[in-house]
Write a protein that holds these residues in place. Structure first.
Motif, PDB file in Angstrom:
ATOM      1  N   ILE A  30       0.838  -1.200   0.000  1.00 33.28           N
ATOM      2  CA  ILE A  30       0.000   0.000   0.000  1.00 33.28           C
ATOM      3  C   ILE A  30       0.874   1.251   0.000  1.00 33.28           C
ATOM      4  O   ILE A  30       0.568   2.236  -0.682  1.00 33.28           O
ATOM      5  N   ASP A  31       1.995   1.222   0.712  1.00 31.20           N
ATOM      6  CA  ASP A  31       2.955   2.336   0.667  1.00 31.20           C
ATOM      7  C   ASP A  31       3.471   2.533  -0.756  1.00 31.20           C
ATOM      8  O   ASP A  31       3.607   3.671  -1.222  1.00 31.20           O
ATOM      9  N   ALA A  32       3.754   1.446  -1.449  1.00 35.73           N
ATOM     10  CA  ALA A  32       4.244   1.528  -2.830  1.00 35.73           C
ATOM     11  C   ALA A  32       3.177   2.127  -3.743  1.00 35.73           C
ATOM     12  O   ALA A  32       3.490   2.918  -4.641  1.00 35.73           O
ATOM     13  N   LEU A  33       1.923   1.777  -3.519  1.00 34.86           N
ATOM     14  CA  LEU A  33       0.820   2.355  -4.296  1.00 34.86           C
ATOM     15  C   LEU A  33       0.768   3.863  -4.095  1.00 34.86           C
ATOM     16  O   LEU A  33       0.632   4.625  -5.055  1.00 34.86           O
ATOM     17  N   SER A  34       0.920   4.290  -2.865  1.00 39.25           N
ATOM     18  CA  SER A  34       0.937   5.717  -2.567  1.00 39.25           C
ATOM     19  C   SER A  34       2.107   6.411  -3.272  1.00 39.25           C
ATOM     20  O   SER A  34       1.959   7.508  -3.815  1.00 39.25           O
ATOM     21  N   ALA A  35       3.252   5.773  -3.297  1.00 39.28           N
ATOM     22  CA  ALA A  35       4.427   6.346  -3.961  1.00 39.28           C
ATOM     23  C   ALA A  35       4.200   6.493  -5.461  1.00 39.28           C
ATOM     24  O   ALA A  35       4.663   7.462  -6.070  1.00 39.28           O
ATOM     25  N   VAL A  36       3.481   5.561  -6.057  1.00 40.22           N
ATOM     26  CA  VAL A  36       3.163   5.675  -7.485  1.00 40.22           C
ATOM     27  C   VAL A  36       2.327   6.938  -7.710  1.00 40.22           C
ATOM     28  O   VAL A  36       2.572   7.696  -8.646  1.00 40.22           O
ATOM     29  N   SER A  37       1.359   7.179  -6.852  1.00 42.78           N
ATOM     30  CA  SER A  37       0.524   8.369  -6.992  1.00 42.78           C
ATOM     31  C   SER A  37       1.329   9.655  -6.813  1.00 42.78           C
ATOM     32  O   SER A  37       1.034  10.666  -7.448  1.00 42.78           O
ATOM     33  N   ASP A  38       2.348   9.606  -5.970  1.00 43.32           N
ATOM     34  CA  ASP A  38       3.176  10.804  -5.732  1.00 43.32           C
ATOM     35  C   ASP A  38       3.834  11.321  -7.013  1.00 43.32           C
ATOM     36  O   ASP A  38       4.177  12.498  -7.095  1.00 43.32           O
ATOM     37  N   ARG A  39       3.983  10.471  -8.014  1.00 48.08           N
ATOM     38  CA  ARG A  39       4.568  10.903  -9.289  1.00 48.08           C
ATOM     39  C   ARG A  39       3.737  11.998  -9.948  1.00 48.08           C
ATOM     40  O   ARG A  39       4.248  12.781 -10.747  1.00 48.08           O
ATOM     41  N   LEU A  40       2.453  12.048  -9.618  1.00 50.74           N
ATOM     42  CA  LEU A  40       1.596  13.100 -10.176  1.00 50.74           C
ATOM     43  C   LEU A  40       2.092  14.488  -9.795  1.00 50.74           C
ATOM     44  O   LEU A  40       1.949  15.435 -10.558  1.00 50.74           O
ATOM     45  N   LEU A  41       2.630  14.600  -8.597  1.00 53.72           N
ATOM     46  CA  LEU A  41       3.029  15.905  -8.084  1.00 53.72           C
ATOM     47  C   LEU A  41       4.240  16.482  -8.802  1.00 53.72           C
ATOM     48  O   LEU A  41       4.471  17.690  -8.741  1.00 53.72           O
ATOM     49  N   THR A  42       4.997  15.627  -9.470  1.00 55.41           N
ATOM     50  CA  THR A  42       6.189  16.109 -10.174  1.00 55.41           C
ATOM     51  C   THR A  42       6.052  16.000 -11.693  1.00 55.41           C
ATOM     52  O   THR A  42       7.011  16.263 -12.411  1.00 55.41           O
ATOM     53  N   ALA A  43       4.873  15.627 -12.159  1.00 54.30           N
ATOM     54  CA  ALA A  43       4.650  15.509 -13.605  1.00 54.30           C
ATOM     55  C   ALA A  43       4.779  16.881 -14.248  1.00 54.30           C
ATOM     56  O   ALA A  43       4.100  17.832 -13.851  1.00 54.30           O
ATOM     57  N   ALA A  44       5.659  16.981 -15.238  1.00 55.27           N
ATOM     58  CA  ALA A  44       5.970  18.271 -15.848  1.00 55.27           C
ATOM     59  C   ALA A  44       5.133  18.564 -17.088  1.00 55.27           C
ATOM     60  O   ALA A  44       5.230  19.653 -17.652  1.00 55.27           O
ATOM     61  N   SER A  45       4.326  17.613 -17.515  1.00 55.15           N
ATOM     62  CA  SER A  45       3.522  17.821 -18.716  1.00 55.15           C
ATOM     63  C   SER A  45       2.199  17.078 -18.579  1.00 55.15           C
ATOM     64  O   SER A  45       2.038  16.229 -17.701  1.00 55.15           O
ATOM     65  N   VAL A  46       1.290  17.391 -19.464  1.00 51.79           N
ATOM     66  CA  VAL A  46       0.004  16.696 -19.492  1.00 51.79           C
ATOM     67  C   VAL A  46       0.231  15.202 -19.735  1.00 51.79           C
ATOM     68  O   VAL A  46      -0.380  14.353 -19.074  1.00 51.79           O
ATOM     69  N   ASP A  47       1.109  14.870 -20.667  1.00 53.83           N
ATOM     70  CA  ASP A  47       1.379  13.460 -20.966  1.00 53.83           C
ATOM     71  C   ASP A  47       1.958  12.735 -19.752  1.00 53.83           C
ATOM     72  O   ASP A  47       1.563  11.604 -19.452  1.00 53.83           O
ATOM     73  N   ALA A  48       2.875  13.392 -19.041  1.00 51.78           N
ATOM     74  CA  ALA A  48       3.472  12.775 -17.849  1.00 51.78           C
ATOM     75  C   ALA A  48       2.427  12.609 -16.750  1.00 51.78           C
ATOM     76  O   ALA A  48       2.414  11.589 -16.045  1.00 51.78           O
ATOM     77  N   ALA A  49       1.529  13.572 -16.600  1.00 52.68           N
ATOM     78  CA  ALA A  49       0.478  13.477 -15.587  1.00 52.68           C
ATOM     79  C   ALA A  49      -0.491  12.350 -15.924  1.00 52.68           C
ATOM     80  O   ALA A  49      -0.894  11.583 -15.040  1.00 52.68           O
ATOM     81  N   ALA A  50      -0.850  12.233 -17.194  1.00 54.52           N
ATOM     82  CA  ALA A  50      -1.752  11.155 -17.602  1.00 54.52           C
ATOM     83  C   ALA A  50      -1.103   9.797 -17.368  1.00 54.52           C
ATOM     84  O   ALA A  50      -1.758   8.864 -16.884  1.00 54.52           O
ATOM     85  N   GLN A  51       0.178   9.684 -17.671  1.00 57.76           N
ATOM     86  CA  GLN A  51       0.879   8.415 -17.455  1.00 57.76           C
ATOM     87  C   GLN A  51       0.957   8.088 -15.967  1.00 57.76           C
ATOM     88  O   GLN A  51       0.733   6.943 -15.561  1.00 57.76           O
ATOM     89  N   ALA A  52       1.235   9.094 -15.145  1.00 62.08           N
ATOM     90  CA  ALA A  52       1.311   8.874 -13.697  1.00 62.08           C
ATOM     91  C   ALA A  52      -0.050   8.453 -13.141  1.00 62.08           C
ATOM     92  O   ALA A  52      -0.127   7.561 -12.290  1.00 62.08           O
ATOM     93  N   ASP A  53      -1.102   9.057 -13.628  1.00 62.62           N
ATOM     94  CA  ASP A  53      -2.449   8.693 -13.207  1.00 62.62           C
ATOM     95  C   ASP A  53      -2.750   7.246 -13.618  1.00 62.62           C
ATOM     96  O   ASP A  53      -3.217   6.443 -12.805  1.00 62.62           O
ATOM     97  N   TYR A  54      -2.450   6.915 -14.859  1.00 63.08           N
ATOM     98  CA  TYR A  54      -2.661   5.538 -15.321  1.00 63.08           C
ATOM     99  C   TYR A  54      -1.855   4.551 -14.469  1.00 63.08           C
ATOM    100  O   TYR A  54      -2.373   3.508 -14.072  1.00 63.08           O
ATOM    101  N   ASP A  55      -0.601   4.887 -14.205  1.00 62.53           N
ATOM    102  CA  ASP A  55       0.264   3.983 -13.435  1.00 62.53           C
ATOM    103  C   ASP A  55      -0.334   3.673 -12.063  1.00 62.53           C
ATOM    104  O   ASP A  55      -0.244   2.536 -11.580  1.00 62.53           O
ATOM    105  N   PHE A  56      -0.969   4.672 -11.431  1.00 65.16           N
ATOM    106  CA  PHE A  56      -1.617   4.443 -10.142  1.00 65.16           C
ATOM    107  C   PHE A  56      -2.744   3.419 -10.287  1.00 65.16           C
ATOM    108  O   PHE A  56      -2.836   2.469  -9.507  1.00 65.16           O
ATOM    109  N   HIS A  57      -3.576   3.615 -11.284  1.00 62.18           N
ATOM    110  CA  HIS A  57      -4.714   2.709 -11.455  1.00 62.18           C
ATOM    111  C   HIS A  57      -4.262   1.312 -11.877  1.00 62.18           C
ATOM    112  O   HIS A  57      -4.832   0.317 -11.417  1.00 62.18           O
ATOM    113  N   GLU A  58      -3.222   1.241 -12.691  1.00 60.02           N
ATOM    114  CA  GLU A  58      -2.681  -0.077 -13.038  1.00 60.02           C
ATOM    115  C   GLU A  58      -2.105  -0.760 -11.800  1.00 60.02           C
ATOM    116  O   GLU A  58      -2.248  -1.975 -11.627  1.00 60.02           O
TER     117      GLU A  58
END
Length: 139
Positions: A30-58
């Motif tokens: 569960i900690d690792a899942l939270s860390a995946v979501s944290d990538r959203l906070l550093t996403a520098a582009s729309v594409d990076a944010a979408a990928q980070a969001d997808y990665d959380f759900h995957e």
């Protein structure tokens, strides 16, 4: 209609794996899942944010432990990521999305099935506001 179908599929799958996660996931997972979501906070582009969001759900699907379900979800990844990209280009929502993910993670950590189902459904419904903007009379 395609968006609703996709979100309906995601709702069935992501809610369906919730019980397995609640019953079997370790705190470290569960900690690792939270860390995946944290990538959203550093996403520098729309594409990076979408990928980070997808990665959380995957990662949610992966925690469910069913390889077939994960493979089916991954087959749809280009479509899911495109929908996420469109929503994020209409309105940058990394902080909002991260906050929603944090609530979902907290429900999993608390082993609260009802909260998980509610929070995940609310999160998936968020995208409907972008469909409503198209003038679809069913929204």
């Amino acid at each position: 209609d395609s968006f609703r179908d996709l979100q309906g599929f995601r709702r069935i799958v992501e809610l369906g794996v919730g019980d397995e996660i609640i019953l079997k996931a370790s705190e470290a997972e569960i900690d690792a899942l939270s860390a995946v979501s944290d990538r959203l906070l550093t996403a520098a582009s729309v594409d990076a944010a979408a990928q980070a969001d997808y990665d959380f759900h995957e990662a949610i699907i992966a925690l469910g432990g069913n390889r077939t379900t994960l493979a089916a979800y991954r087959m749809l990844s280009p479509v899911i990521i495109e929908v996420m990209r469109i929503g994020k280009s209409a309105r940058p929502v990394q902080a909002d999305t991260h906050a929603a993910h944090a609530e979902i993670v907290a429900a999993l950590r608390a082993r609260d099935r009802v909260a998980y189902a509610y929070l995940l459904s609310r999160h998936l419904d968020f995208g409907l506001r972008f469909v409503a903007a198209t003038g679809d009379p069913r929204t």
